[in-house]
Enzyme design. Structure first.
Site: not given
Length: 376
Positions: A54, A77, A171, A197, A205, A303, A305
């Site tokens: 805003e 807010c 892959w 993993t 990652l 993980v 699951g």
């Protein structure tokens, strides 16, 4: 164009603006200021500590804002935080009308709408309400449940396998799908994997396939079995732009704690269950306490699951490759336990489908049990 049609159109512009920026741990918010159909300003919340949407719109206004209409995707807010209250800025700008997409699910100081109305400002709430709520659904869970929004992500074959029985997974999907997966990482505050993993894939990652920033890398590792030469340990925050946190149990060996503490990782102790596994809810609450709003859970099967079984994943992004392993011992998408009926499984509600080269991405909110809209 009727007033309602105009409100919807201009709120659509505010929603588009709200998708910009990286405001976590604050919500995505967009704002538009208009006189009739003429837009005089657009704003968004770029990052925590910067001007809210805003205020950004008021600062961007081309001309006087007195009597104009403000469209904001989230209730303004009404408290002093890193920035002053947006309600005060709205009143100072002498805006005549405020159209709000959705109410704040847990305002630090309630009363924003009443304050504006008491000052003579016309306020309407709920225009494009579903879209406005979708824009902040991760943040809404964060502030109400004190848990992050979890997106379960996997790349699978047509027969639902994430890796061969040997653990080989490189892959399953092609480069277009892998780039999209990196874009999902860029949109997350943290990416979560289990120690299995890390051992099997030794992942980085990171977001090397797209422009963006690396998320926090989080490993669930009850006994601190993460190898000292794993990429998540040896790739320092200075090189990757993101830290690695290893969440472990109270009984993790002192020697392993000392060895990993000397590396550039942060060890975080969390409780374990009666079965000796990390308490997932406690682990996720720990991440929320560190201002992690959105988590991309990349597995593996145990993980995934556990997240499904415990109802801790809210969304899924599943990349499906035109490939069949045909091996009953290959690793499945998730090990969530035995189910007797198809209807008892999990489904994606209102899924979207995206073709990425030869692969297909299915995305949607996760729901458990039968589909109530299914025709019997």
């Amino acid at each position: 164009m009727s007033e309602r049609e105009r409100d919807v159109a201009l709120m659509g512009l505010a929603l588009e603006a709200g998708r910009r920026g990286r405001p976590s741990p604050n919500p995505h918010v967009g704002a538009v200021i208009a006189r009739g159909e003429r837009v005089i300003a657009v704003g968004h919340h770029a990052r925590a500590g910067d001007a809210h949407a805003e205020v950004d719109a008021i600062r961007n206004a081309a001309g006087d804002t007195e009597g104009a209409t403000l469209y904001c995707t989230l209730e303004p807010c009404n408290h002093f935080g890193r920035t002053p209250p947006c309600t005060d800025a709205i009143l100072s700008a002498r805006l005549g009308r405020v159209v709000i997409g959705c109410a704040d699910p847990k305002p630090p100081k309630p009363g924003a709408i009443d304050k504006l109305r008491a000052a003579g400002v016309e306020v309407e709430v709920g225009v494009c309400g579903d879209e406005a709520q979708a824009l902040i659904r991760d943040w809404a869970r964060f502030v109400t449940a004190r848990l992050p929004w979890v997106v379960l992500k996997a790349a699978v074959t047509l027969d639902g396998r994430i890796a061969a029985r040997t653990g080989d997974s490189r892959w399953i999907t092609g480069e277009h799908a892998r780039a999209q997966a990196h874009a999902l990482r860029d949109a997350a505050d943290a990416v979560l994997v289990g120690v299995g993993t890390v051992r099997a894939d030794d992942p980085s990652l990171d977001v090397r396939l797209v422009e963006g920033r690396d998320p926090v890398r989080v490993v669930l590792d009850t006994h601190l079995g993460t190898p000292a030469d794993a990429k998540l340990v040896t790739s320092t925050a200075a090189r990757s732009g993101a830290p690695t946190w290893i969440l472990h149990g109270p009984s993790a060996p002192a020697g392993r704690r000392a060895a990993l503490a000397r590396a550039n990782v942060e060890l975080v102790e969390v409780p374990v269950s009666a079965e000796g596994r990390l308490e997932l809810r406690a682990a996720l609450a720990t991440l929320a306490a560190r201002d992690v709003v959105r988590v991309l859970a990349e597995g593996g099967a145990s993980v995934h699951g556990a997240l499904l079984r415990e109802g801790l994943a809210q969304e899924a992004a599943i990349f499906v490759a035109p490939r069949i392993l045909g091996d009953a011992d290959a690793i499945p998408l998730a090990r969530a336990g035995a189910l007797a009926r198809i209807a008892d499984g999990w489904r994606l509600s209102d899924p979207t489908v995206q073709l990425l080269g030869g692969d297909v991405l299915f995305r949607g909110l996760l729901a458990a049990g039968p589909d109530p809209s299914a025709v019997l």
